[in-house]
Design an enzyme around this catalytic site. Structure first.
Site, short mmCIF file in Angstrom:
data_model
loop_
_atom_site.label_atom_id
_atom_site.label_comp_id
_atom_site.label_asym_id
_atom_site.label_seq_id
_atom_site.Cartn_x
_atom_site.Cartn_y
_atom_site.Cartn_z
N LYS A 15 0.86 -1.18 0.00
CA LYS A 15 0.00 0.00 0.00
C LYS A 15 0.90 1.24 0.00
O LYS A 15 1.91 1.26 0.71
CB LYS A 15 -0.88 -0.03 1.25
CG LYS A 15 -1.99 0.99 1.30
CD LYS A 15 -2.82 0.77 2.57
CE LYS A 15 -3.96 1.76 2.67
NZ LYS A 15 -4.71 1.57 3.93
N ASP A 146 4.80 0.15 14.70
CA ASP A 146 3.48 0.01 15.30
C ASP A 146 3.55 -0.10 16.81
O ASP A 146 2.59 0.20 17.51
CB ASP A 146 2.80 -1.25 14.74
CG ASP A 146 1.68 -0.92 13.78
OD1 ASP A 146 1.60 0.24 13.34
OD2 ASP A 146 0.89 -1.82 13.47
N HIS A 206 -9.63 0.36 17.60
CA HIS A 206 -9.23 0.12 16.20
C HIS A 206 -9.81 -1.23 15.81
O HIS A 206 -9.30 -2.27 16.22
CB HIS A 206 -7.71 0.13 16.08
CG HIS A 206 -7.21 -0.15 14.70
ND1 HIS A 206 -6.63 0.83 13.90
CD2 HIS A 206 -7.19 -1.29 13.96
CE1 HIS A 206 -6.29 0.29 12.74
NE2 HIS A 206 -6.61 -0.99 12.75
N LEU A 207 -10.90 -1.21 15.06
CA LEU A 207 -11.63 -2.43 14.75
C LEU A 207 -11.61 -2.69 13.25
O LEU A 207 -12.29 -2.03 12.47
CB LEU A 207 -13.09 -2.32 15.24
CG LEU A 207 -13.27 -1.87 16.71
CD1 LEU A 207 -14.75 -1.75 17.04
CD2 LEU A 207 -12.57 -2.84 17.66
N GLU A 332 -15.22 2.25 11.65
CA GLU A 332 -15.69 3.41 10.89
C GLU A 332 -16.98 3.13 10.12
O GLU A 332 -17.76 4.05 9.85
CB GLU A 332 -14.62 3.86 9.89
CG GLU A 332 -13.35 4.40 10.53
CD GLU A 332 -12.23 4.59 9.53
OE1 GLU A 332 -12.52 4.83 8.34
OE2 GLU A 332 -11.05 4.47 9.93
N ASN A 333 -17.21 1.87 9.75
CA ASN A 333 -18.26 1.56 8.77
C ASN A 333 -19.40 0.70 9.27
O ASN A 333 -20.32 0.42 8.50
CB ASN A 333 -17.63 0.90 7.54
CG ASN A 333 -16.64 1.81 6.84
OD1 ASN A 333 -16.99 2.91 6.44
ND2 ASN A 333 -15.39 1.38 6.72
#
Length: 397
Positions: A15, A146, A206-207, A332-333
């Protein structure tokens, strides 16, 4: 104005984004998928153009060469020397790396030394670093870990209750992951709420296919759900999350599994996929649950229940919570996941406004509530670019 590239190399993907700095404008972004296969996919978007090609890409080295070729072919850049810095997301830095750093041969060796702690992630990160250093020798290469954000976790929270010498000699401890994401959304939440980050107690969720919860006090990580490896904590897409450790010898000694089979099971066949028997993707789980599938419903209850357990523990440890954040693909979704989580937290003063939640507003709690519930889209690439920017400034000056 100069150009900085942010790279996130996965086991079979790459990415990328290029930012013009210091303005933080995205010049180009894309994703190379299925690396190593004859039908690898190259995606790139810039200005109003989108490019999608299917072609054989044998390895990450080839992927980088093709990426740089395409950038010049489509005149996104005219000269590779326009890229002054490249930032690489690195999954695991162990205790050796407490912050991002300029990549040297010693840094590469340090990352290689902890590869066993992130065997799915670090090898690809290393390949990406080596390839870009070779092909862009004039650019400053920066490793962004991370694990670094979690180096502020106090000893009582990062130690396991094992013999202390295992930590002293072998550094066996909780490290935590998704640090770049948790750090970004905490800072963004402070902006949205118009409050100093140093004054806030934040719980960040954070999912995504990987998932973790993080307690953030005064802008610093004080606890997180992932552990020694990214397999600990919450159940995830295919990862079991935390289980009773003695299940492992039971599977080996009593049920005849090999240790490799157990390791593969816990990382690739468990979690959402293992419990539901349907998919590792929450979109599929929600569809099945809506159709009345009992195991899909069970999966949703387990996942959201585990999230709430961590939120409750962290709110207690921090003696309060000012903001609860949802980020990453699922966070987020998925209005359903957010609804199921917040419904279990009324004792903390958490609410979820149905209209705001379904619309995906940035603040979804009722206006008068003390605990603000927010949807904050993560932007790990921008955080990486910002870190690189610091080092390119130092190098140039």
């Amino acid at each position: 104005m100069h150009k900085i590239m942010a790279i996130n190399a996965g086991s079979s993907s790459l990415k990328f984004q290029i930012f013009t700095m210091p303005g933080e404008e995205v010049l180009v972004k894309g994703l190379i998928e299925r690396i190593g296969l004859p039908d690898a996919i190259f995606n790139m978007s810039f200005q109003n153009e989108k490019i999608k090609e299917t072609r054989a890409i044998n390895n990450h080295g080839e992927a980088v060469e093709i990426l740089l070729e395409q950038l010049k072919t489509h005149q996104v850049i005219n000269d590779l020397n326009e890229i002054t810095g490249v930032g690489h997301r690195v999954a695991h830095g162990g205790e050796a790396f407490v912050s991002s750093c300029i990549v040297t041969d010693d840094v590469v060796k340090g990352i290689e030394d902890v590869t066993s702690l992130a065997p799915l992630h670090n090898p690809a990160n290393i390949i990406g670093i080596k390839t870009f250093r070779e092909l862009l020798p004039n650019a400053v290469s920066v490793a962004v870990f991370d694990t670094a954000f979690h180096q502020t976790i106090p000893e009582e929270n990062f130690l396991y209750a094992l013999p202390y010498e295992l930590y002293e000699k072998h550094h066996i401890r909780k490290y935590g992951f998704h640090g770049t994401s948790h750090k970004y959304v905490a800072g963004k939440a402070a902006e949205v709420l118009k409050k100093p980050l140093e004054k806030l107690k934040i719980i960040s969720c954070h999912l995504g296919n990987g998932a973790s919860v993080c307690a953030i006090e005064a802008g610093k990580s004080v606890n997180t759900s992932m552990g020694f490896t990214p397999n600990a904590g919450l159940m995830m897409g295919t990862r079991s999350g935390t289980i009773d450790a003695t299940i492992i010898p039971y599977l080996v000694d009593e049920l005849g599994y090999s240790l490799d089979e157990v390791t593969h099971m816990m990382s690739s066949e468990s979690g959402v996929l293992g419990v539901s028997g349907i998919s590792s993707d929450f979109r599929d789980i929600e569809i099945a649950a809506n159709e009345g599938n009992s195991r899909a419903l069970l999966t949703l209850r387990m996942f959201t229940g585990q999230i709430c357990n961590y939120i409750g523990a962290y709110a207690s440890a921090m003696n309060g919570c000012d903001a609860l954040l949802f980020t990453a693909g699922v966070g987020e979704n998925s209005p359903l996941i957010r609804k199921m989580v917040t419904e279990q937290l009324s004792y903390l003063g958490v609410t979820c406004n149905v209209t705001k939640n379904n619309a995906g507003d940035m603040i979804i709690s009722n206006d008068d509530e003390a605990v603000k519930v927010c949807i904050i889209p993560t932007n790990e690439e921008l955080m990486i670019a910002r870190d690189v920017e610091k080092y390119t400034k130092q190098t140039i000056s």
